[in-house]
Design a protein around this motif. Structure first.
Motif, PDB file in Angstrom:
ATOM      1  N   ARG A 242       0.813  -1.219   0.000  1.00  0.00           N
ATOM      2  CA  ARG A 242       0.000   0.000   0.000  1.00  0.00           C
ATOM      3  C   ARG A 242       0.849   1.272   0.000  1.00  0.00           C
ATOM      4  O   ARG A 242       0.425   2.313  -0.528  1.00  0.00           O
ATOM      5  CB  ARG A 242      -0.939   0.004   1.213  1.00  0.00           C
ATOM      6  CG  ARG A 242      -1.921  -1.154   1.249  1.00  0.00           C
ATOM      7  CD  ARG A 242      -2.921  -0.983   2.374  1.00  0.00           C
ATOM      8  NE  ARG A 242      -3.644  -2.222   2.671  1.00  0.00           N
ATOM      9  CZ  ARG A 242      -4.625  -2.326   3.557  1.00  0.00           C
ATOM     10  NH1 ARG A 242      -5.002  -1.250   4.248  1.00  0.00           N
ATOM     11  NH2 ARG A 242      -5.225  -3.488   3.782  1.00  0.00           N
ATOM     12  N   LEU A 243       2.033   1.214   0.622  1.00  0.00           N
ATOM     13  CA  LEU A 243       2.886   2.398   0.697  1.00  0.00           C
ATOM     14  C   LEU A 243       3.816   2.534  -0.509  1.00  0.00           C
ATOM     15  O   LEU A 243       4.531   3.535  -0.619  1.00  0.00           O
ATOM     16  CB  LEU A 243       3.704   2.368   1.993  1.00  0.00           C
ATOM     17  CG  LEU A 243       2.900   2.579   3.281  1.00  0.00           C
ATOM     18  CD1 LEU A 243       3.767   2.293   4.506  1.00  0.00           C
ATOM     19  CD2 LEU A 243       2.326   3.992   3.358  1.00  0.00           C
ATOM     20  N   GLY A 244       3.818   1.527  -1.387  1.00  0.00           N
ATOM     21  CA  GLY A 244       4.557   1.665  -2.632  1.00  0.00           C
ATOM     22  C   GLY A 244       6.017   1.284  -2.558  1.00  0.00           C
ATOM     23  O   GLY A 244       6.872   1.953  -3.156  1.00  0.00           O
ATOM     24  N   HIS A 245       6.332   0.213  -1.821  1.00  0.00           N
ATOM     25  CA  HIS A 245       7.708  -0.269  -1.778  1.00  0.00           C
ATOM     26  C   HIS A 245       8.205  -0.551  -3.196  1.00  0.00           C
ATOM     27  O   HIS A 245       7.554  -1.256  -3.975  1.00  0.00           O
ATOM     28  CB  HIS A 245       7.778  -1.549  -0.938  1.00  0.00           C
ATOM     29  CG  HIS A 245       9.143  -2.156  -0.873  1.00  0.00           C
ATOM     30  ND1 HIS A 245      10.106  -1.724   0.004  1.00  0.00           N
ATOM     31  CD2 HIS A 245       9.712  -3.164  -1.587  1.00  0.00           C
ATOM     32  CE1 HIS A 245      11.200  -2.437  -0.162  1.00  0.00           C
ATOM     33  NE2 HIS A 245      10.992  -3.325  -1.129  1.00  0.00           N
ATOM     34  N   GLY A 246       9.351   0.011  -3.540  1.00  0.00           N
ATOM     35  CA  GLY A 246       9.911  -0.153  -4.876  1.00  0.00           C
ATOM     36  C   GLY A 246       9.526   0.932  -5.853  1.00  0.00           C
ATOM     37  O   GLY A 246      10.137   1.059  -6.928  1.00  0.00           O
ATOM     38  N   GLN A 247       8.525   1.751  -5.507  1.00  0.00           N
ATOM     39  CA  GLN A 247       8.085   2.826  -6.401  1.00  0.00           C
ATOM     40  C   GLN A 247       9.131   3.937  -6.427  1.00  0.00           C
ATOM     41  O   GLN A 247       9.469   4.500  -5.368  1.00  0.00           O
ATOM     42  CB  GLN A 247       6.735   3.356  -5.916  1.00  0.00           C
ATOM     43  CG  GLN A 247       6.156   4.495  -6.746  1.00  0.00           C
ATOM     44  CD  GLN A 247       4.779   4.910  -6.223  1.00  0.00           C
ATOM     45  OE1 GLN A 247       3.923   4.076  -5.936  1.00  0.00           O
ATOM     46  NE2 GLN A 247       4.572   6.214  -6.084  1.00  0.00           N
ATOM     47  N   ASP A 248       9.667   4.236  -7.586  1.00  0.00           N
ATOM     48  CA  ASP A 248      10.702   5.268  -7.744  1.00  0.00           C
ATOM     49  C   ASP A 248      11.899   5.025  -6.820  1.00  0.00           C
ATOM     50  O   ASP A 248      12.541   5.976  -6.342  1.00  0.00           O
ATOM     51  CB  ASP A 248      10.121   6.662  -7.474  1.00  0.00           C
ATOM     52  CG  ASP A 248       9.068   7.049  -8.499  1.00  0.00           C
ATOM     53  OD1 ASP A 248       9.203   6.626  -9.674  1.00  0.00           O
ATOM     54  OD2 ASP A 248       8.116   7.765  -8.138  1.00  0.00           O
ATOM     55  N   GLY A 249      12.177   3.751  -6.528  1.00  0.00           N
ATOM     56  CA  GLY A 249      13.326   3.404  -5.707  1.00  0.00           C
ATOM     57  C   GLY A 249      13.110   3.493  -4.212  1.00  0.00           C
ATOM     58  O   GLY A 249      14.033   3.216  -3.430  1.00  0.00           O
ATOM     59  N   TRP A 250      11.891   3.872  -3.788  1.00  0.00           N
ATOM     60  CA  TRP A 250      11.633   3.998  -2.338  1.00  0.00           C
ATOM     61  C   TRP A 250      11.480   2.622  -1.712  1.00  0.00           C
ATOM     62  O   TRP A 250      10.876   1.720  -2.299  1.00  0.00           O
ATOM     63  CB  TRP A 250      10.360   4.821  -2.102  1.00  0.00           C
ATOM     64  CG  TRP A 250      10.043   4.998  -0.642  1.00  0.00           C
ATOM     65  CD1 TRP A 250      10.586   5.913   0.207  1.00  0.00           C
ATOM     66  CD2 TRP A 250       9.101   4.252   0.139  1.00  0.00           C
ATOM     67  NE1 TRP A 250      10.046   5.779   1.471  1.00  0.00           N
ATOM     68  CE2 TRP A 250       9.132   4.761   1.449  1.00  0.00           C
ATOM     69  CE3 TRP A 250       8.241   3.179  -0.161  1.00  0.00           C
ATOM     70  CZ2 TRP A 250       8.333   4.261   2.468  1.00  0.00           C
ATOM     71  CZ3 TRP A 250       7.451   2.672   0.863  1.00  0.00           C
ATOM     72  CH2 TRP A 250       7.499   3.209   2.157  1.00  0.00           C
ATOM     73  N   LYS A 251      12.011   2.450  -0.496  1.00  0.00           N
ATOM     74  CA  LYS A 251      11.939   1.165   0.189  1.00  0.00           C
ATOM     75  C   LYS A 251      11.366   1.330   1.594  1.00  0.00           C
ATOM     76  O   LYS A 251      11.721   2.269   2.310  1.00  0.00           O
ATOM     77  CB  LYS A 251      13.328   0.520   0.275  1.00  0.00           C
ATOM     78  CG  LYS A 251      13.916   0.134  -1.078  1.00  0.00           C
ATOM     79  CD  LYS A 251      15.261  -0.554  -0.907  1.00  0.00           C
ATOM     80  CE  LYS A 251      15.833  -0.968  -2.255  1.00  0.00           C
ATOM     81  NZ  LYS A 251      17.147  -1.650  -2.110  1.00  0.00           N
ATOM     82  N   LEU A 252      10.506   0.422   1.958  1.00  0.00           N
ATOM     83  CA  LEU A 252       9.981   0.352   3.322  1.00  0.00           C
ATOM     84  C   LEU A 252      10.882  -0.565   4.135  1.00  0.00           C
ATOM     85  O   LEU A 252      11.082  -1.729   3.775  1.00  0.00           O
ATOM     86  CB  LEU A 252       8.546  -0.187   3.328  1.00  0.00           C
ATOM     87  CG  LEU A 252       7.945  -0.434   4.715  1.00  0.00           C
ATOM     88  CD1 LEU A 252       7.712   0.893   5.448  1.00  0.00           C
ATOM     89  CD2 LEU A 252       6.631  -1.216   4.608  1.00  0.00           C
ATOM     90  N   ILE A 253      11.417  -0.041   5.230  1.00  0.00           N
ATOM     91  CA  ILE A 253      12.284  -0.830   6.108  1.00  0.00           C
ATOM     92  C   ILE A 253      11.424  -1.436   7.209  1.00  0.00           C
ATOM     93  O   ILE A 253      10.670  -0.726   7.890  1.00  0.00           O
ATOM     94  CB  ILE A 253      13.391   0.047   6.713  1.00  0.00           C
ATOM     95  CG1 ILE A 253      14.183   0.721   5.594  1.00  0.00           C
ATOM     96  CG2 ILE A 253      14.308  -0.789   7.602  1.00  0.00           C
ATOM     97  CD1 ILE A 253      15.138   1.790   6.097  1.00  0.00           C
ATOM     98  N   SER A 254      11.528  -2.739   7.395  1.00  0.00           N
ATOM     99  CA  SER A 254      10.755  -3.420   8.435  1.00  0.00           C
ATOM    100  C   SER A 254      11.620  -3.657   9.670  1.00  0.00           C
ATOM    101  O   SER A 254      12.846  -3.525   9.633  1.00  0.00           O
ATOM    102  CB  SER A 254      10.213  -4.753   7.911  1.00  0.00           C
ATOM    103  OG  SER A 254      11.278  -5.612   7.548  1.00  0.00           O
ATOM    104  N   GLY A 255      10.966  -4.010  10.770  1.00  0.00           N
ATOM    105  CA  GLY A 255      11.664  -4.262  12.025  1.00  0.00           C
ATOM    106  C   GLY A 255      10.735  -4.899  13.027  1.00  0.00           C
ATOM    107  O   GLY A 255       9.571  -5.208  12.716  1.00  0.00           O
ATOM    108  N   PRO A 256      11.190  -5.109  14.259  1.00  0.00           N
ATOM    109  CA  PRO A 256      10.366  -5.760  15.284  1.00  0.00           C
ATOM    110  C   PRO A 256       9.129  -4.926  15.622  1.00  0.00           C
ATOM    111  O   PRO A 256       9.236  -3.733  15.931  1.00  0.00           O
ATOM    112  CB  PRO A 256      11.304  -5.873  16.489  1.00  0.00           C
ATOM    113  CG  PRO A 256      12.685  -5.673  15.942  1.00  0.00           C
ATOM    114  CD  PRO A 256      12.549  -4.793  14.755  1.00  0.00           C
ATOM    115  N   ILE A 257       7.958  -5.541  15.569  1.00  0.00           N
ATOM    116  CA  ILE A 257       6.717  -4.892  15.986  1.00  0.00           C
ATOM    117  C   ILE A 257       6.561  -5.064  17.492  1.00  0.00           C
ATOM    118  O   ILE A 257       6.568  -6.187  18.003  1.00  0.00           O
ATOM    119  CB  ILE A 257       5.513  -5.478  15.225  1.00  0.00           C
ATOM    120  CG1 ILE A 257       5.612  -5.098  13.742  1.00  0.00           C
ATOM    121  CG2 ILE A 257       4.196  -4.983  15.817  1.00  0.00           C
ATOM    122  CD1 ILE A 257       4.536  -5.708  12.868  1.00  0.00           C
ATOM    123  N   THR A 258       6.425  -3.962  18.207  1.00  0.00           N
ATOM    124  CA  THR A 258       6.384  -4.011  19.676  1.00  0.00           C
ATOM    125  C   THR A 258       4.980  -3.917  20.248  1.00  0.00           C
ATOM    126  O   THR A 258       4.758  -4.284  21.400  1.00  0.00           O
ATOM    127  CB  THR A 258       7.248  -2.885  20.262  1.00  0.00           C
ATOM    128  OG1 THR A 258       6.779  -1.614  19.755  1.00  0.00           O
ATOM    129  CG2 THR A 258       8.702  -3.061  19.859  1.00  0.00           C
TER     130      THR A 258
END
Length: 385
Positions: A242-258
């Motif tokens: 939904r946030l467009g990971h990969g769109q124009d080179g943008w990347k969503l970084i994931s991590g531990p959900i607290t």
């Protein structure tokens, strides 16, 4: 027990009101049903309007906010294949700040106004007389009576203050939205410089943040969603889509959900915001969906009006501001209620293809028209101080 102002509720509105009254020499007593630890750790709003920051500065509470908060010039609006930045400073000369409610609550607690926590059985009495009082049982099991000149309800949706206004004397307006938000907090640096509000056929998504190391995310989900149906990987996969990971080179970084929770979406307004010697503020009188970042700001705006009104009433015996409080507060409440509804309906998906096309047209207009962008900026960043 005797006080000038009995405040029910030790959230930001109640605590700030107590602080402002004390600075003006007015005695205020705050009682709260929850523990201090619970109140201090509640995860709520994180966006402060320009005027809210100014209010906190003037109250002597802005030092840590200025040092640790994040000033944002605007937001990103997005739909598939497109992302646009709205610069509020360029449009209207005002910014917003990212500073979590938990951090603001810490500042208010550190200011030192005493609170009686973990009370039960709170009830309000004789509100239409000049001698109102509140009864409750303290944490030790002792029944208490608190006499006051004024009672202020800052105790939210489920406290006794809202219900203390007789049914015949009150009116309510409400709307329940057919979806909820799945909100998660993650120990990961934000993948964006400013908030991303994303419209997507799968549903709305929001990338927010709490600090340089902690991110906050929201996903539109059906009402009644169970947390068990959303394991971590599903959450990250849906956010990336939904946030467009990969769109124009943008990347969503994931991590531990607290932490995670499902938040219902609704609008609610109860009038009047005054009944005799009872004044209502914050969520006790109004609730907005979180899309427009108005809830905490509205509560503190109520307090900004109410504090000087009570000082004038109790110190100068001048009732003018107190008599005008409800009308003045409701003008801003209804403006913010409309803006929150507008943002919510524009960004969330539904079942009607015609409506979906209208939403895209609205997004395209807001991001391509100076007038449209300015209107959003004025409402989001709040009125000038």
């Amino acid at each position: 027990m005797r006080t000038e102002v009995a405040i029910i509720g030790a959230g930001p509105a109640g605590m700030l009101l107590g602080h402002l009254l004390a600075r003006a020499g007015v005695d205020a007593t705050i009682i709260e049903t929850r523990s201090e630890e619970y109140v201090a750790s509640r995860i709520r709003a994180g966006i402060l309007e320009h005027s809210t920051v100014r209010l906190l500065d003037e109250a002597g509470l802005g030092k840590r906010l200025r040092a640790e908060g994040q000033e944002h010039r605007g937001i990103h609006l997005q739909w598939p294949e497109e992302r646009h930045h709205l610069d509020f400073v360029d449009l209207i000369g005002r910014s917003v700040w990212v500073y979590g409610q938990t951090e603001l609550q810490k500042d208010l607690i550190a200011a030192g106004h005493p609170v009686t926590y973990e009370v039960t059985g709170t009830a309000l009495h004789d509100l239409t007389t000049g001698r109102p009082y509140v009864t409750f049982t303290d944490a030790g099991g002792t029944a208490r009576r608190l006499d006051a000149d004024v009672v202020v309800g800052c105790d939210g949706s489920f406290g006794p203050s809202r219900e203390a206004v007789p049914v015949a004397a009150r009116r309510t307006w409400q709307k329940t939205y057919p979806y909820s938000w799945l909100g998660v907090l993650a120990d990961v640096a934000p993948s964006t410089d400013e908030l991303i509000y994303a419209y997507h056929p799968h549903g709305f998504a929001l990338h927010s943040m709490r600090s340089a190391r902690v991110s906050r995310f929201y996903l539109q989900v059906p009402a009644g969603t169970e947390l068990a149906d959303w394991p971590d990987q599903r959450i990250w996969d849906e956010l990336a889509l939904r946030l467009g990971h990969g769109q124009d080179g943008w990347k969503l970084i994931s991590g531990p959900i607290t932490s995670r929770s499902v938040l219902p979406m609704r609008s609610f307004v109860q009038t009047p915001m005054r009944h005799g010697r009872l004044f209502l503020a914050g969520d006790t009188a109004h609730i907005v969906p979180p899309t427009g970042a108005k809830g905490l700001n509205l509560a503190l705006a109520d307090v900004a009006l109410l504090a000087p009104a009570l000082v004038a009433l109790l110190r100068e015996h001048n009732p003018t501001l107190a008599d005008g409080y409800a009308e003045a507060a409701l003008r801003r409440v209804w403006r913010s209620t409309h803006f929150s509804w507008w943002m919510t309906t524009m960004l969330h998906t539904g079942d009607d293809p015609f409506d979906e096309r209208l939403k895209l047209a609205q997004l395209q207009w807001v991001t391509s028209s100076t007038a449209g962008a300015t209107g959003l900026a004025e409402n989001y960043a709040g009125p000038p101080s």
